[in-house]
Scaffold this motif. Structure first.
Motif, PDB file in Angstrom:
ATOM      1  N   LEU A 113      -7.306   7.253  -0.251  1.00 61.35           N
ATOM      2  CA  LEU A 113      -7.954   7.054   1.041  1.00 61.35           C
ATOM      3  C   LEU A 113      -7.826   5.614   1.513  1.00 61.35           C
ATOM      4  CD1 LEU A 113     -11.206   9.179   0.611  1.00 61.35           C
ATOM      5  CD2 LEU A 113      -9.262   9.675   2.125  1.00 61.35           C
ATOM      6  N   LEU A 114      -7.921   4.678   0.572  1.00 66.10           N
ATOM      7  CA  LEU A 114      -7.777   3.264   0.920  1.00 66.10           C
ATOM      8  C   LEU A 114      -6.378   2.987   1.463  1.00 66.10           C
ATOM      9  CD1 LEU A 114      -8.682   0.296   0.912  1.00 66.10           C
ATOM     10  CD2 LEU A 114      -7.891   0.168  -1.468  1.00 66.10           C
ATOM     11  N   HIS A 115      -5.358   3.454   0.738  1.00 65.50           N
ATOM     12  CA  HIS A 115      -3.983   3.227   1.182  1.00 65.50           C
ATOM     13  C   HIS A 115      -3.724   3.881   2.533  1.00 65.50           C
ATOM     14  CE1 HIS A 115      -3.163   1.386  -2.585  1.00 65.50           C
ATOM     15  NE2 HIS A 115      -3.024   2.493  -3.291  1.00 65.50           N
ATOM     16  N   ALA A 116      -4.107   5.153   2.674  1.00 70.68           N
ATOM     17  CA  ALA A 116      -3.865   5.873   3.925  1.00 70.68           C
ATOM     18  C   ALA A 116      -4.623   5.232   5.088  1.00 70.68           C
ATOM     19  CB  ALA A 116      -4.264   7.337   3.771  1.00 70.68           C
ATOM     20  N   GLY A 117      -5.867   4.833   4.843  1.00 72.60           N
ATOM     21  CA  GLY A 117      -6.662   4.208   5.896  1.00 72.60           C
ATOM     22  C   GLY A 117      -6.096   2.875   6.333  1.00 72.60           C
ATOM     23  N   TYR A 118      -5.610   2.087   5.371  1.00 73.94           N
ATOM     24  CA  TYR A 118      -5.055   0.772   5.705  1.00 73.94           C
ATOM     25  C   TYR A 118      -3.779   0.916   6.535  1.00 73.94           C
ATOM     26  CZ  TYR A 118      -3.837  -4.146   5.097  1.00 73.94           C
ATOM     27  OH  TYR A 118      -3.540  -5.476   5.313  1.00 73.94           O
ATOM     28  N   LEU A 119      -2.916   1.842   6.134  1.00 72.85           N
ATOM     29  CA  LEU A 119      -1.687   2.072   6.888  1.00 72.85           C
ATOM     30  C   LEU A 119      -1.993   2.594   8.288  1.00 72.85           C
ATOM     31  CD1 LEU A 119       0.477   3.677   4.057  1.00 72.85           C
ATOM     32  CD2 LEU A 119       0.744   1.388   5.032  1.00 72.85           C
ATOM     33  N   THR A 120      -2.965   3.492   8.392  1.00 74.21           N
ATOM     34  CA  THR A 120      -3.356   4.023   9.694  1.00 74.21           C
ATOM     35  C   THR A 120      -3.902   2.934  10.597  1.00 74.21           C
ATOM     36  OG1 THR A 120      -3.846   6.179   8.709  1.00 74.21           O
ATOM     37  CG2 THR A 120      -4.812   5.722  10.863  1.00 74.21           C
ATOM     38  N   LEU A 121      -4.648   1.992  10.024  1.00 74.85           N
ATOM     39  CA  LEU A 121      -5.175   0.871  10.799  1.00 74.85           C
ATOM     40  C   LEU A 121      -4.049   0.055  11.418  1.00 74.85           C
ATOM     41  CD1 LEU A 121      -7.621  -0.836  11.657  1.00 74.85           C
ATOM     42  CD2 LEU A 121      -7.403  -2.086   9.509  1.00 74.85           C
ATOM     43  N   TRP A 122      -2.990  -0.199  10.659  1.00 75.04           N
ATOM     44  CA  TRP A 122      -1.835  -0.922  11.192  1.00 75.04           C
ATOM     45  C   TRP A 122      -1.173  -0.136  12.313  1.00 75.04           C
ATOM     46  CZ3 TRP A 122       0.868  -5.546  10.177  1.00 75.04           C
ATOM     47  CH2 TRP A 122       0.254  -6.389   9.248  1.00 75.04           C
ATOM     48  N   ILE A 123      -1.075   1.184  12.156  1.00 76.02           N
ATOM     49  CA  ILE A 123      -0.448   2.011  13.189  1.00 76.02           C
ATOM     50  C   ILE A 123      -1.254   1.964  14.482  1.00 76.02           C
ATOM     51  CG2 ILE A 123       0.218   4.368  13.823  1.00 76.02           C
ATOM     52  CD1 ILE A 123       0.642   4.882  10.805  1.00 76.02           C
ATOM     53  N   HIS A 165       0.834  -1.205   0.000  1.00 79.07           N
ATOM     54  CA  HIS A 165       0.000   0.000   0.000  1.00 79.07           C
ATOM     55  C   HIS A 165       0.869   1.256   0.000  1.00 79.07           C
ATOM     56  CE1 HIS A 165      -4.054  -1.731   0.571  1.00 79.07           C
ATOM     57  NE2 HIS A 165      -3.376  -2.737   1.108  1.00 79.07           N
ATOM     58  N   GLY A 166       1.948   1.240   0.776  1.00 73.30           N
ATOM     59  CA  GLY A 166       2.841   2.392   0.776  1.00 73.30           C
ATOM     60  C   GLY A 166       3.514   2.600  -0.567  1.00 73.30           C
ATOM     61  N   VAL A 167       3.983   1.516  -1.167  1.00 69.17           N
ATOM     62  CA  VAL A 167       4.651   1.603  -2.473  1.00 69.17           C
ATOM     63  C   VAL A 167       3.683   2.092  -3.539  1.00 69.17           C
ATOM     64  CG1 VAL A 167       5.678   0.231  -4.331  1.00 69.17           C
ATOM     65  CG2 VAL A 167       6.433  -0.093  -1.963  1.00 69.17           C
ATOM     66  N   ALA A 168       2.495   1.509  -3.582  1.00 68.39           N
ATOM     67  CA  ALA A 168       1.514   1.910  -4.589  1.00 68.39           C
ATOM     68  C   ALA A 168       1.097   3.370  -4.413  1.00 68.39           C
ATOM     69  CB  ALA A 168       0.288   0.998  -4.517  1.00 68.39           C
ATOM     70  N   PHE A 169       0.901   3.790  -3.179  1.00 62.19           N
ATOM     71  CA  PHE A 169       0.514   5.171  -2.878  1.00 62.19           C
ATOM     72  C   PHE A 169       1.615   6.142  -3.313  1.00 62.19           C
ATOM     73  CE2 PHE A 169      -1.510   7.865   0.793  1.00 62.19           C
ATOM     74  CZ  PHE A 169      -1.941   8.785  -0.154  1.00 62.19           C
ATOM     75  N   PRO A 203      -2.563   9.888  -8.759  1.00 66.99           N
ATOM     76  CA  PRO A 203      -3.320   9.384  -7.604  1.00 66.99           C
ATOM     77  C   PRO A 203      -4.821   9.561  -7.798  1.00 66.99           C
ATOM     78  CG  PRO A 203      -2.482  11.559  -7.101  1.00 66.99           C
ATOM     79  CD  PRO A 203      -1.964  11.209  -8.478  1.00 66.99           C
ATOM     80  N   GLY A 204      -5.585   8.591  -7.329  1.00 69.69           N
ATOM     81  CA  GLY A 204      -7.034   8.719  -7.294  1.00 69.69           C
ATOM     82  C   GLY A 204      -7.479   8.943  -5.869  1.00 69.69           C
ATOM     83  N   ALA A 205      -8.530   9.697  -5.677  1.00 72.91           N
ATOM     84  CA  ALA A 205      -8.976  10.011  -4.318  1.00 72.91           C
ATOM     85  C   ALA A 205      -9.361   8.752  -3.551  1.00 72.91           C
ATOM     86  CB  ALA A 205     -10.153  10.982  -4.376  1.00 72.91           C
ATOM     87  N   GLY A 206     -10.065   7.851  -4.229  1.00 65.93           N
ATOM     88  CA  GLY A 206     -10.512   6.630  -3.559  1.00 65.93           C
ATOM     89  C   GLY A 206      -9.357   5.738  -3.157  1.00 65.93           C
ATOM     90  N   THR A 207      -8.421   5.504  -4.083  1.00 66.44           N
ATOM     91  CA  THR A 207      -7.288   4.643  -3.763  1.00 66.44           C
ATOM     92  C   THR A 207      -6.382   5.293  -2.719  1.00 66.44           C
ATOM     93  OG1 THR A 207      -6.090   5.543  -5.670  1.00 66.44           O
ATOM     94  CG2 THR A 207      -7.294   3.480  -5.987  1.00 66.44           C
TER      95      THR A 207
END
Length: 257
Positions: A230-240, A211-215, A224-228
């Motif tokens: 948000l998906l990448h940022a949200g997924y990384l935040t969930l891990w944090i 997710h970090g690499v793709a973002f 960048p797309g707004a949806g993707t």
């Protein structure tokens, strides 16, 4: 927000870092830069002469943002393995801090503040090199530094929780060999993960590094797309968030008597 105790621990780590920043820069900045030069300017030339990558993207532009984020992962995990176990078992820094009104949550927050500093400064230095190599296709490339920060913390928090449970450091070699290296190789840093078998492709999608690499790559290429995003940022935040909670719980069980 981090409290005074967390900031005090961060400043203590920062003061210690002043004495060995040159050696740490080799692993966190110089090695990825040499890797970028070796892979991007040699292998990349061969890739570009062949069929190339989808969308006509040059291999150097494809590789550089991925390496920036992967270097953030390595820096964050390195700072969250031996140093954390050492602060618990060998030099007893955490015991000393907890002798004050500080709490285990302050230990985790102060540690992650220091990791954030290390990842941000290393990623910023890598970004300067990336720009010098002409590997950026959009002004949005500057946002790859915050992406590297999110990715680094997404690894630092759970690795801190792991380190808090260990009695010996032998598990860190296994972590590097059997988890971090495969994640690095199959994260989409070097080639699109769509070329992997379906099972491995979905495993790659589950890792924070992909997710970090793709973002970061979307930002560097200006696609960048707004949806993707948000998906990448949200997924990384969930891990944090999950890793921070687990690290706090682990240190509380181990250190609070």
């Amino acid at each position: 927000m981090p409290g005074p105790a967390a900031w005090s621990l961060f400043l203590q780590r920062l003061t210690a870092h002043r004495h060995h920043w040159r050696s740490s820069a080799i692993g966190s900045v110089l090695e990825p830069v040499l890797f970028l030069a070796a892979m991007g300017l040699t292998l990349g030339t061969l890739v570009d002469r062949g069929p190339g990558l989808p969308g006509g993207v040059g291999y150097l532009a494809f590789l550089a943002p991925g390496l920036l984020v992967a270097a953030a992962m390595q820096t964050a995990t390195g700072e969250s393995s031996y140093p954390v176990l050492g602060a618990i078992k060998w030099d007893r820094t955490y015991d000393a801090v907890l002798a004050t009104p500080a709490r285990p949550a302050d230990l985790v927050a102060g540690h992650l503040l220091y990791v954030a500093f290390r990842v941000t400064t290393s990623a910023a230095a890598f970004l300067v090199v990336l720009l010098a190599f002409g590997a950026a296709g959009s002004p949005l490339v500057v946002l790859t530094v915050p992406v590297a920060l999110l990715t680094g913390l997404a690894f630092a928090a759970p690795v801190t929780a792991m380190a808090g449970r260990l009695e010996e450091d032998s598990a860190f070699a296994a972590l590097q060999r059997f988890l971090l290296v495969p994640v690095f190789l199959f994260s989409g840093t070097f080639f699109p993960v769509g070329q992997l078998p379906t099972v491995l492709e979905w495993v790659a999608y589950a890792t924070p590094l992909w997710h970090g690499v793709a973002f970061a790559r979307d930002l560097a290429l200006g696609t960048p797309g707004a949806g993707t995003a948000l998906l990448h940022a949200g997924y990384l935040t969930l891990w944090i968030v999950a890793g921070t909670w687990l690290a706090t719980r682990t240190l509380t069980r181990r250190l609070v008597r």
